[in-house]
Design an enzyme around this catalytic site. Structure first.
Site: not given
Ligand code: ATP
Ligand code: MG
Length: 557
Positions: A29, A254, A264
């Site tokens: 995102e 994660r 974030k």
């Molecule tokens: P949010 O959705 O709260 O804004 P997010 O960290 O999930 O934050 P995204 O941009 O949705 O951010 O993440 C993109 C991809 O990265 C998603 O598929 C998510 O599952 C993966 N991802 C995010 N954080 C992690 C992590 N700490 N370890 C592994 N994969 C992650």
């Protein structure tokens, strides 16, 4: 690449002929910069596609116009490319699917599977029930198809104010899975989108957009983190009701790392409140920060491979990431000499104005890196803590009356210590042994210590930034109840040294170039502030590998 349960699934699916080739995606995102946790997901998705001859899309999940910006889109593209992955022409946006999603929403309304609800967000929450109590049905749930269609079209046309109505899926308010209790699909939001501008006054919820976006792109393996496990039945329901391509969702744990935060929201706070210099501050776990810190992309990929992919939540030591960085830099970084806390040495027996060129090895780990010449003269800089006036027995560096070897140069002896009025040592007056050029002692006498130095006549002054953990404690989120994670900030996470002395070869370093300062650590020419004539280096890592040491100790026990 290491095998894990997801590669097992992919192999089995390919063996069974379920797919001719696999299709994955990385779906960020654009509401912030990517961090090392995202790197795990990037390496996993692009890595699987590479390994099994498939393809991986870069898809921006841009369904929330209030938090998303083009700056983030550009930063994300730069970071994924820097990590070494190529999405070719497959750059997609959920916002490109808004029209298709809307059409599908009308289809669900026509099937009696979705309805327009006039409850406020607060009321929707109240009706939702809890894990132990079923929810209550919305009083608007039984609207006719015609009325629902009319209201949905008027929602789209922008007739109603923000929050006045929602479109909800009609599933089951008694479901044990809260995600199936008539979830909201669209909300009214008169907001400008970074790509679609003012075209829409309703925006799809993430859960309504994500699965269908995967379906549109015919994603065979939709890999996501564990918190989406409970959303999978909802995604499957939408796909089944619409009769569209069914992606297979697979969840993994994660990545969490000690001594840092990865949410974030928290990263945004650190940036916006000025606790760090920006999204690329070298202390942040963002990809941009790690790049500026000097971490090579190969080391990050190696780290992601080593930590593996499982369904068990755990926290990985930051020291393991640093270990991967050191291993890579040990192989590739050229050795240079730099003095960060200079103390002057004068060789009283060396003629004024005379200098010699000495040969120095660029990287003992890599003979192909060759050698360079360093100039040696009467006045030199050494590290202040390589001298002790009153040394303990095991101190093998310089002290009054003692000898030490100057790397690539000569053995010198300290004959006189010069102090200022305050009693501080400001200069050492030494003599050299001309027979020891290159470091050997032809008479076989023992000189235990070797120290680095920089020739004063052609030394280059530099700023050097010494970075350490941004947080003191392993788990900054676990501060005492009531306290903020900011209270765990390490006040000593950055020390700026000016007046450091570098050998002249370093003045020609290009921004982003990584080197080893002999005996000190790995450093990188700062990609933003380093310039010819004004060198600025960041410490990437010290030479002390705490992770390897612990592994050795555990192995010995
Ligand atoms: P949010 O959705 O709260 O804004 P997010 O960290 O999930 O934050 P995204 O941009 O949705 O951010 O993440 C993109 C991809 O990265 C998603 O598929 C998510 O599952 C993966 N991802 C995010 N954080 C992690 C992590 N700490 N370890 C592994 N994969 C992650
Ligand atoms: Mg997310």
């Amino acid at each position: 690449m290491a095998k894990h349960f997801i590669s097992d699934i992919v192999e089995a699916d390919l063996a069974e002929g379920k797919h001719a080739r696999i299709q994955t995606r990385f779906p960020p995102e654009p509401n912030g910069y990517l961090h090392i946790g995202h790197a795990k997901s990037i390496c996993l998705n692009f890595g699987l596609a590479e390994q099994y001859g498939g393809a991986c899309n870069l898809r921006f999940d841009d369904t929330n116009p209030t938090k998303e910006e083009d700056e983030y889109v550009q930063a994300i593209k730069r970071d994924v490319a820097w990590l070494g992955f190529d999405w070719q022409e497959r750059e997609y946006y959920a916002s490109d699917y808004f029209e298709q999603l809307y059409e599908w929403a009308e289809r669900l309304v026509e099937k009696g599977k979705a309805f327009v609800c006039d409850l406020t967000a607060e009321q929707v929450r109240e009706h939702r029930g809890s894990l132990t109590e079923p929810g209550r049905e919305s009083p608007y749930r039984d609207r006719s198809v015609a009325e629902n269609l009319d209201l949905l079209r008027r929602m789209r046309a922008g007739e109603f104010p923000d929050g006045a109505r929602t479109l909800r899926a009609k599933i089951d308010m008694a479901s044990g899975n809260l995600n199936l209790r008539d979830p909201v699909m669209y909300r009214i939001l008169h907001a400008r989108h970074h790509r679609t501008g003012d075209a829409w006054s309703i925006y799809p919820m993430y859960d309504w957009a994500h699965g269908q976006s995967d379906s549109i792109e015919r994603i065979t393996h939709s890999i996501c983190t564990l918190e989406f496990e409970d959303h999978r039945p909802l995604y499957d329901w939408f796909v089944a009701e619409l009769g569209i391509f069914p992606p297979r969702q697979i969840e993994f744990a994660r990545l969490n790392i000690s001594h840092t935060v990865m949410s974030k929201r928290k990263l945004l706070r650190l940036v916006e409140e000025g606790h760090v210099s920006g999204w690329d501050d070298p202390r942040l776990p963002t990809i941009a920060g790690l790049r500026r810190r000097g971490y090579p992309p190969a080391a990050i990929r190696d780290f992601c491979d080593r930590i593996g992919v499982t369904k068990q939540e755990s926290t990985v030591e930051f020291a393991l990431l640093e270990h991967c960085v050191r291993e890579e830099l040990n192989r590739v970084a050229l050795r240079r000499m730099a003095v960060l806390d200079p103390l002057k040495v004068t060789l009283v027996d060396w003629p004024e104005g005379k200098s010699e060129e000495l040969e120095a090895v660029n990287n003992p780990e890599d003979p192909s890196a060759g050698t360079r010449t360093v100039r040696f003269g009467r006045e030199l800089w050494i590290e202040r803590d390589d001298f002790l006036e009153d040394p303990p027995k095991k101190f093998f560096r310089l002290a009054p009356g003692r000898e030490v070897r100057l790397r690539w140069g000569y053995v010198v002896r300290c004959d006189e210590v010069v102090k200022n009025a305050a009693g501080e040592v400001i200069e050492l007056r030494c003599t050299h042994d001309a027979a020891t050029r290159g470091g050997g002692t032809p008479d076989g006498r023992k000189v235990k210590g070797t120290i680095h130095w920089v020739n004063a006549a052609d030394a280059v002054d530099a700023e050097v930034r010494l970075y350490d953990h941004l947080f003191d404690r392993e788990d900054p989120e676990a501060v005492e109840a009531g306290a903020d994670f900011l209270s765990a900030l390490n006040p000593a996470s950055l020390e700026v040294r000016t007046g450091c002395k570098l050998e002249p070869a370093l003045a020609a370093a290009t921004p982003g170039e990584r080197v080893q300062f002999e005996r000190i650590g790995y450093f990188v020419a700062d990609e933003t502030d380093h310039a010819p004539g004004r060198p600025v280096f960041n410490r990437t890592a010290t030479l002390r590998d705490t992770w390897a040491r612990v592994q050795r100790q555990q192995g010995a026990e």
